[in-house]
Motif scaffolding. Structure first.
Motif, mmCIF file in Angstrom:
data_model
loop_
_atom_site.group_PDB
_atom_site.id
_atom_site.type_symbol
_atom_site.label_atom_id
_atom_site.label_comp_id
_atom_site.label_asym_id
_atom_site.label_seq_id
_atom_site.Cartn_x
_atom_site.Cartn_y
_atom_site.Cartn_z
ATOM 1 N N ASP A 39 0.686 -1.351 -0.092
ATOM 2 C CA ASP A 39 0.119 -0.096 0.059
ATOM 3 C C ASP A 39 0.767 1.417 0.095
ATOM 4 O O ASP A 39 0.356 2.428 0.128
ATOM 5 C CB ASP A 39 -0.927 0.087 1.148
ATOM 6 C CG ASP A 39 -0.539 0.030 2.433
ATOM 7 O OD1 ASP A 39 1.055 0.043 2.606
ATOM 8 O OD2 ASP A 39 -0.922 0.049 3.762
ATOM 9 N N GLY A 40 2.190 1.118 -0.057
ATOM 10 C CA GLY A 40 2.963 2.383 -0.097
ATOM 11 C C GLY A 40 3.220 2.954 1.146
ATOM 12 O O GLY A 40 3.706 4.228 1.330
ATOM 13 N N SER A 41 2.645 2.455 2.372
ATOM 14 C CA SER A 41 2.778 3.050 3.633
ATOM 15 C C SER A 41 4.146 3.284 4.052
ATOM 16 O O SER A 41 4.443 4.058 5.028
ATOM 17 C CB SER A 41 1.938 2.191 4.571
ATOM 18 O OG SER A 41 2.421 1.041 5.010
ATOM 19 N N GLY A 42 5.225 2.501 3.653
ATOM 20 C CA GLY A 42 6.399 2.489 4.097
ATOM 21 C C GLY A 42 6.984 1.597 5.123
ATOM 22 O O GLY A 42 8.084 1.856 5.744
ATOM 23 N N CYS A 43 6.133 0.595 5.307
ATOM 24 C CA CYS A 43 6.610 -0.430 6.377
ATOM 25 C C CYS A 43 6.819 -1.589 5.733
ATOM 26 O O CYS A 43 6.459 -1.983 4.579
ATOM 27 C CB CYS A 43 5.320 -0.582 7.423
ATOM 28 S SG CYS A 43 3.910 -1.239 6.882
ATOM 29 N N LEU A 97 15.588 -3.968 2.318
ATOM 30 C CA LEU A 97 14.448 -3.939 3.245
ATOM 31 C C LEU A 97 14.490 -2.592 4.308
ATOM 32 O O LEU A 97 13.440 -2.089 4.420
ATOM 33 C CB LEU A 97 14.030 -5.046 4.005
ATOM 34 C CG LEU A 97 13.404 -6.251 2.896
ATOM 35 C CD1 LEU A 97 13.122 -7.477 3.494
ATOM 36 C CD2 LEU A 97 12.348 -5.868 1.981
ATOM 37 N N CYS A 98 15.531 -2.771 5.039
ATOM 38 C CA CYS A 98 15.754 -1.670 5.991
ATOM 39 C C CYS A 98 15.561 -0.271 5.317
ATOM 40 O O CYS A 98 15.022 0.884 5.592
ATOM 41 C CB CYS A 98 17.171 -1.728 6.661
ATOM 42 S SG CYS A 98 17.202 -3.305 8.105
ATOM 43 N N LYS A 99 16.233 -0.297 4.198
ATOM 44 C CA LYS A 99 16.473 0.858 3.387
ATOM 45 C C LYS A 99 14.894 1.308 2.791
ATOM 46 O O LYS A 99 14.537 2.628 2.995
ATOM 47 C CB LYS A 99 17.229 0.835 2.197
ATOM 48 C CG LYS A 99 17.686 2.204 1.407
ATOM 49 C CD LYS A 99 18.500 1.858 0.397
ATOM 50 C CE LYS A 99 19.047 3.338 -0.318
ATOM 51 N NZ LYS A 99 20.215 3.048 -1.152
ATOM 52 N N ALA A 100 14.432 0.450 2.404
ATOM 53 C CA ALA A 100 12.790 0.637 1.781
ATOM 54 C C ALA A 100 11.917 0.968 2.917
ATOM 55 O O ALA A 100 11.070 1.966 2.424
ATOM 56 C CB ALA A 100 12.224 -0.662 1.156
ATOM 57 N N ALA A 101 12.266 0.898 4.072
ATOM 58 C CA ALA A 101 11.199 1.047 5.225
ATOM 59 C C ALA A 101 11.801 2.146 6.306
ATOM 60 O O ALA A 101 11.168 2.554 7.160
ATOM 61 C CB ALA A 101 10.808 -0.187 5.989
ATOM 62 N N GLY A 102 12.940 2.688 5.946
ATOM 63 C CA GLY A 102 13.668 3.529 6.521
ATOM 64 C C GLY A 102 13.680 3.222 7.884
ATOM 65 O O GLY A 102 13.634 3.981 9.126
ATOM 66 N N GLU A 122 8.681 6.625 13.891
ATOM 67 C CA GLU A 122 7.951 7.802 13.592
ATOM 68 C C GLU A 122 7.168 7.741 12.646
ATOM 69 O O GLU A 122 5.921 8.127 12.653
ATOM 70 C CB GLU A 122 9.190 8.705 13.157
ATOM 71 C CG GLU A 122 10.145 9.273 14.076
ATOM 72 C CD GLU A 122 11.345 8.435 14.552
ATOM 73 O OE1 GLU A 122 11.486 7.439 13.474
ATOM 74 O OE2 GLU A 122 11.864 8.533 15.433
ATOM 75 N N ARG A 123 7.336 6.981 11.637
ATOM 76 C CA ARG A 123 6.200 6.689 10.526
ATOM 77 C C ARG A 123 5.136 6.068 11.018
ATOM 78 O O ARG A 123 3.928 6.105 10.846
ATOM 79 C CB ARG A 123 6.727 5.548 9.330
ATOM 80 C CG ARG A 123 7.828 6.370 8.479
ATOM 81 C CD ARG A 123 8.078 5.381 7.158
ATOM 82 N NE ARG A 123 9.226 6.167 6.457
ATOM 83 C CZ ARG A 123 9.781 5.197 5.509
ATOM 84 N NH1 ARG A 123 9.499 3.995 4.977
ATOM 85 N NH2 ARG A 123 10.651 5.841 4.683
ATOM 86 N N HIS A 124 5.282 5.065 12.054
ATOM 87 C CA HIS A 124 4.243 4.415 12.639
ATOM 88 C C HIS A 124 3.387 4.988 13.506
ATOM 89 O O HIS A 124 2.165 5.104 13.297
ATOM 90 C CB HIS A 124 4.656 3.015 13.675
ATOM 91 C CG HIS A 124 3.623 2.481 14.178
ATOM 92 N ND1 HIS A 124 3.187 2.354 15.628
ATOM 93 C CD2 HIS A 124 3.008 1.563 13.483
ATOM 94 C CE1 HIS A 124 2.209 1.526 15.624
ATOM 95 N NE2 HIS A 124 1.899 0.948 14.588
#
Length: 171
Positions: A39-43, A97-102, A122-124
């Protein structure tokens, strides 16, 4: 079932401990599959072998040459990291994967019923605030009420067994 939210640290080698309740929800399995959320949420989304079997069952119902199937297989199956938990319940998070999810030094695990998510804290927090607002909207409460009524009707018709609480928090 993956329930609750836990914060954890990523060690210097890129390892993270899976929360004990999440390890229990894996039913003794040691394989963890992770991929960037669709969904592009970044997680990151993930789970164990049961989750992958569920996705396989869903995806094989789509026509083999359909664009939808190809997109989902590419993102979920081909895009997943197949990780093995060590004896202490740790996995090594792949750098991509770490990079993709920050993800850097701290992460948040969030239960998602049949799966779990791994977030940058922070994203969460931002996502959680958005979901808090959405959960209070009349449309959301109406949808929940409709789903509740449907489950009760199915139970009355014997189509669905009554839901039971399981001791120890597992379901």
């Amino acid at each position: 079932m993956f329930v609750s939210t836990y914060e954890s640290a990523i060690d210097a080698k890129g390892r993270v401990s899976i929360p004990a309740p999440f390890r229990a929800a894996l039913g003794g399995g040691t394989r963890i599959f992770l991929w960037p959320a669709l969904d592009g949420s970044g997680c990151l989304e993930g789970g164990g072998e049961a989750l992958m079997a569920l996705y396989r069952a869903m995806l094989t119902r789509l026509p083999p040459q359909s664009k939808v199937r190809k997109a989902l297989v590419t993102r979920i199956i081909a895009g997943a990291a197949d990780l093995k938990m060590d004896d202490t319940g740790r996995i090594k998070l792949p750098e991509e994967l770490c990079k993709a999810a920050g993800l850097t030094d701290r992460i948040t695990f969030a239960g998602n019923m049949d799966s779990f998510q791994i977030w940058n804290p922070e994203r969460h927090a931002t996502f959680n605030a958005e979901m808090e607002k959405t959960a209070a909207e009349p449309e959301t409460l109406d949808a929940l009420g409709e789903a509740y009524g449907e489950v009760l009707r199915q139970q009355e018709r014997g189509v669905m067994a009554p839901l039971k609480l399981v001791e120890g928090g597992e379901g």
